[in-house]
Design a protein around this motif. Structure first.
Motif, PDB file in Angstrom:
ATOM      1  N   ILE A  44       0.830  -1.203   0.000  1.00 36.29           N
ATOM      2  CA  ILE A  44       0.000   0.000   0.000  1.00 36.29           C
ATOM      3  C   ILE A  44       0.863   1.252   0.000  1.00 36.29           C
ATOM      4  O   ILE A  44       0.593   2.208  -0.738  1.00 36.29           O
ATOM      5  CB  ILE A  44      -0.957  -0.014   1.207  1.00 36.29           C
ATOM      6  N   ASP A  45       1.920   1.261   0.805  1.00 32.36           N
ATOM      7  CA  ASP A  45       2.835   2.408   0.826  1.00 32.36           C
ATOM      8  C   ASP A  45       3.463   2.612  -0.544  1.00 32.36           C
ATOM      9  O   ASP A  45       3.583   3.754  -1.022  1.00 32.36           O
ATOM     10  CB  ASP A  45       3.933   2.195   1.872  1.00 32.36           C
ATOM     11  N   SER A  46       3.860   1.512  -1.184  1.00 33.56           N
ATOM     12  CA  SER A  46       4.480   1.613  -2.502  1.00 33.56           C
ATOM     13  C   SER A  46       3.502   2.175  -3.529  1.00 33.56           C
ATOM     14  O   SER A  46       3.857   3.042  -4.341  1.00 33.56           O
ATOM     15  CB  SER A  46       4.972   0.229  -2.944  1.00 33.56           C
ATOM     16  N   LEU A  47       2.250   1.695  -3.478  1.00 29.60           N
ATOM     17  CA  LEU A  47       1.241   2.209  -4.402  1.00 29.60           C
ATOM     18  C   LEU A  47       0.994   3.696  -4.173  1.00 29.60           C
ATOM     19  O   LEU A  47       0.921   4.477  -5.126  1.00 29.60           O
ATOM     20  CB  LEU A  47      -0.062   1.436  -4.222  1.00 29.60           C
ATOM     21  N   PRO A 103       2.351  -8.729 -13.767  1.00 28.92           N
ATOM     22  CA  PRO A 103       2.219  -9.810 -12.784  1.00 28.92           C
ATOM     23  C   PRO A 103       2.982  -9.501 -11.492  1.00 28.92           C
ATOM     24  O   PRO A 103       4.137  -9.061 -11.522  1.00 28.92           O
ATOM     25  CB  PRO A 103       2.831 -11.021 -13.507  1.00 28.92           C
ATOM     26  N   GLY A 104       2.306  -9.719 -10.378  1.00 30.63           N
ATOM     27  CA  GLY A 104       2.919  -9.523  -9.069  1.00 30.63           C
ATOM     28  C   GLY A 104       2.951  -8.096  -8.577  1.00 30.63           C
ATOM     29  O   GLY A 104       3.352  -7.832  -7.448  1.00 30.63           O
ATOM     30  N   LYS A 105       2.508  -7.153  -9.414  1.00 28.99           N
ATOM     31  CA  LYS A 105       2.578  -5.738  -9.039  1.00 28.99           C
ATOM     32  C   LYS A 105       1.228  -5.256  -8.505  1.00 28.99           C
ATOM     33  O   LYS A 105       0.178  -5.670  -8.975  1.00 28.99           O
ATOM     34  CB  LYS A 105       2.975  -4.894 -10.245  1.00 28.99           C
ATOM     35  N   GLY A 106       1.253  -4.349  -7.522  1.00 31.91           N
ATOM     36  CA  GLY A 106       0.039  -3.785  -6.966  1.00 31.91           C
ATOM     37  C   GLY A 106      -0.709  -2.959  -7.987  1.00 31.91           C
ATOM     38  O   GLY A 106      -0.102  -2.227  -8.782  1.00 31.91           O
ATOM     39  N   ILE A 107      -2.053  -3.080  -7.988  1.00 30.74           N
ATOM     40  CA  ILE A 107      -2.859  -2.328  -8.954  1.00 30.74           C
ATOM     41  C   ILE A 107      -3.929  -1.481  -8.281  1.00 30.74           C
ATOM     42  O   ILE A 107      -4.444  -0.542  -8.885  1.00 30.74           O
ATOM     43  CB  ILE A 107      -3.530  -3.272  -9.973  1.00 30.74           C
ATOM     44  N   GLY A 116     -15.053  -4.316   8.434  1.00 31.23           N
ATOM     45  CA  GLY A 116     -14.374  -3.537   9.464  1.00 31.23           C
ATOM     46  C   GLY A 116     -13.972  -2.159   8.968  1.00 31.23           C
ATOM     47  O   GLY A 116     -13.586  -2.004   7.801  1.00 31.23           O
ATOM     48  N   ALA A 117     -14.045  -1.187   9.871  1.00 30.65           N
ATOM     49  CA  ALA A 117     -13.718   0.188   9.491  1.00 30.65           C
ATOM     50  C   ALA A 117     -12.263   0.330   9.061  1.00 30.65           C
ATOM     51  O   ALA A 117     -11.929   1.205   8.250  1.00 30.65           O
ATOM     52  CB  ALA A 117     -14.011   1.128  10.661  1.00 30.65           C
ATOM     53  N   ASP A 118     -11.386  -0.527   9.598  1.00 30.54           N
ATOM     54  CA  ASP A 118      -9.969  -0.455   9.264  1.00 30.54           C
ATOM     55  C   ASP A 118      -9.556  -1.503   8.245  1.00 30.54           C
ATOM     56  O   ASP A 118      -8.357  -1.668   7.981  1.00 30.54           O
ATOM     57  CB  ASP A 118      -9.120  -0.622  10.534  1.00 30.54           C
ATOM     58  N   TRP A 119     -10.523  -2.227   7.683  1.00 30.08           N
ATOM     59  CA  TRP A 119     -10.194  -3.285   6.721  1.00 30.08           C
ATOM     60  C   TRP A 119      -9.724  -2.643   5.424  1.00 30.08           C
ATOM     61  O   TRP A 119     -10.448  -1.888   4.780  1.00 30.08           O
ATOM     62  CB  TRP A 119     -11.425  -4.154   6.468  1.00 30.08           C
ATOM     63  N   LYS A 120      -8.497  -2.976   5.039  1.00 35.13           N
ATOM     64  CA  LYS A 120      -7.887  -2.369   3.850  1.00 35.13           C
ATOM     65  C   LYS A 120      -6.778  -3.295   3.373  1.00 35.13           C
ATOM     66  O   LYS A 120      -5.885  -3.637   4.141  1.00 35.13           O
ATOM     67  CB  LYS A 120      -7.336  -0.991   4.207  1.00 35.13           C
ATOM     68  N   TRP A 121      -6.857  -3.718   2.087  1.00 33.91           N
ATOM     69  CA  TRP A 121      -5.855  -4.642   1.558  1.00 33.91           C
ATOM     70  C   TRP A 121      -5.482  -4.231   0.133  1.00 33.91           C
ATOM     71  O   TRP A 121      -6.328  -3.772  -0.635  1.00 33.91           O
ATOM     72  CB  TRP A 121      -6.392  -6.078   1.530  1.00 33.91           C
ATOM     73  N   PRO A 122      -4.201  -4.431  -0.214  1.00 36.84           N
ATOM     74  CA  PRO A 122      -3.788  -4.166  -1.596  1.00 36.84           C
ATOM     75  C   PRO A 122      -4.262  -5.290  -2.510  1.00 36.84           C
ATOM     76  O   PRO A 122      -4.415  -6.440  -2.085  1.00 36.84           O
ATOM     77  CB  PRO A 122      -2.262  -4.142  -1.503  1.00 36.84           C
ATOM     78  N   VAL A 123      -4.490  -4.962  -3.770  1.00 32.09           N
ATOM     79  CA  VAL A 123      -4.808  -5.948  -4.798  1.00 32.09           C
ATOM     80  C   VAL A 123      -3.640  -5.985  -5.772  1.00 32.09           C
ATOM     81  O   VAL A 123      -3.253  -4.956  -6.320  1.00 32.09           O
ATOM     82  CB  VAL A 123      -6.108  -5.595  -5.550  1.00 32.09           C
TER      83      VAL A 123
END
Length: 262
Positions: A44-47, A103-107, A116-123
């Protein structure tokens, strides 16, 4: 004496095996989660750094682009009939399609308020083991985010951060919000959770066609979302699936979508 030696050896063996089992359980239940949380935070930081430093595309200057130039515009005088215009019309050039995901890179980053209010994940692009250790995975070959087709995403139910631990709580009407740094995409869950087997690949088709007829409820092309995870909670013999459709988009510059704050 020999019996005592055998009993002692068996006792030591049982203690060793028990210790290894405990260490394995700690690794599965705790350490993989620590690794995944760190990896997803890095993604997430990288994105976000990439989105912050990405060059802004300049809008065409006034008077430029197709239809501009001599002989065009509200104050221009049309050429007399039978005489050539001052400049030939420019052919419209179709915009080039965006490059495929790497492939393998965050999008994107996904938010699901129901989880959840804090639920957050990179794809990230792809669904291989290495990818799913870092976050959620986009099925290669399915639609790009926000486009016509089926934007399909997989995630672990348990281990590696348990991103979809509460997957069965998802209900029709729930928001699934994603951002690619320029746009917020709000999808709404329509159907599911639907339980099926791993071979039911039609669940991620452009128009979802699961084994059970009409399980997805879609009959024609659209902008769809599919989320998948394993079932049962600590197994992988089956899959749980939910489907949704694109409900709204808005520029990131307009602030957070209301779905995240409701």
């Amino acid at each position: 004496m020999a019996l005592r030696l055998v009993v002692r050896s068996l006792s030591e063996l049982c203690l060793t095996v028990g210790t290894l089992i405990v260490l394995f359980v700690v690794y599965v239940l705790y350490w993989t989660g620590v690794q995944a949380q760190g990896a997803s935070a890095d993604q997430i930081d990288s994105l976000q750094r990439e989105w912050t430093t990405a060059p802004v595309e300049n809008a065409p200057a006034p008077g430029s682009g197709p239809g501009s130039g001599p002989g065009s515009g509200p104050d221009s005088v049309p050429a007399p009939v039978g005489e050539p215009s001052a400049a030939p019309p420019r052919a419209r050039v179709a915009p080039s399609p965006p490059p495929p995901y790497t492939p393998g890179k965050g999008i994107a980053v996904m938010y699901v308020p129901r989880l959840g209010a804090d639920w957050k994940w990179p794809v990230l692009e792809g669904t291989g083991p290495a990818v799913l250790k870092k976050g959620l995975g986009h099925y290669a070959g399915t639609a790009r985010l926000g486009e016509t087709g089926n934007f399909s995403v997989a995630g672990h139910r348990r281990t590696y951060g348990d991103p979809f631990k509460d997957f069965p709580r998802l209900r029709p009407g729930d928001a699934v919000v994603l951002t690619d740094g320029t746009t917020w995409f709000t999808y709404r869950v329509d159907r599911g959770p639907y339980r099926t087997v791993p071979g039911d690949v039609g669940v991620v088709a452009p128009v979802p066609e699961p084994f059970r007829k009409n399980a997805a409820g879609f009959t024609g092309p659209g902008r769809y979302l599919t989320l998948t995870t394993c079932d049962p909670e600590w197994g992988s013999s089956h899959r749980l699936v939910v489907w949704g459709h694109l409900d709204a988009t808005q520029p990131v510059t307009d602030g957070r979508p209301q779905a995240l704050d409701s």
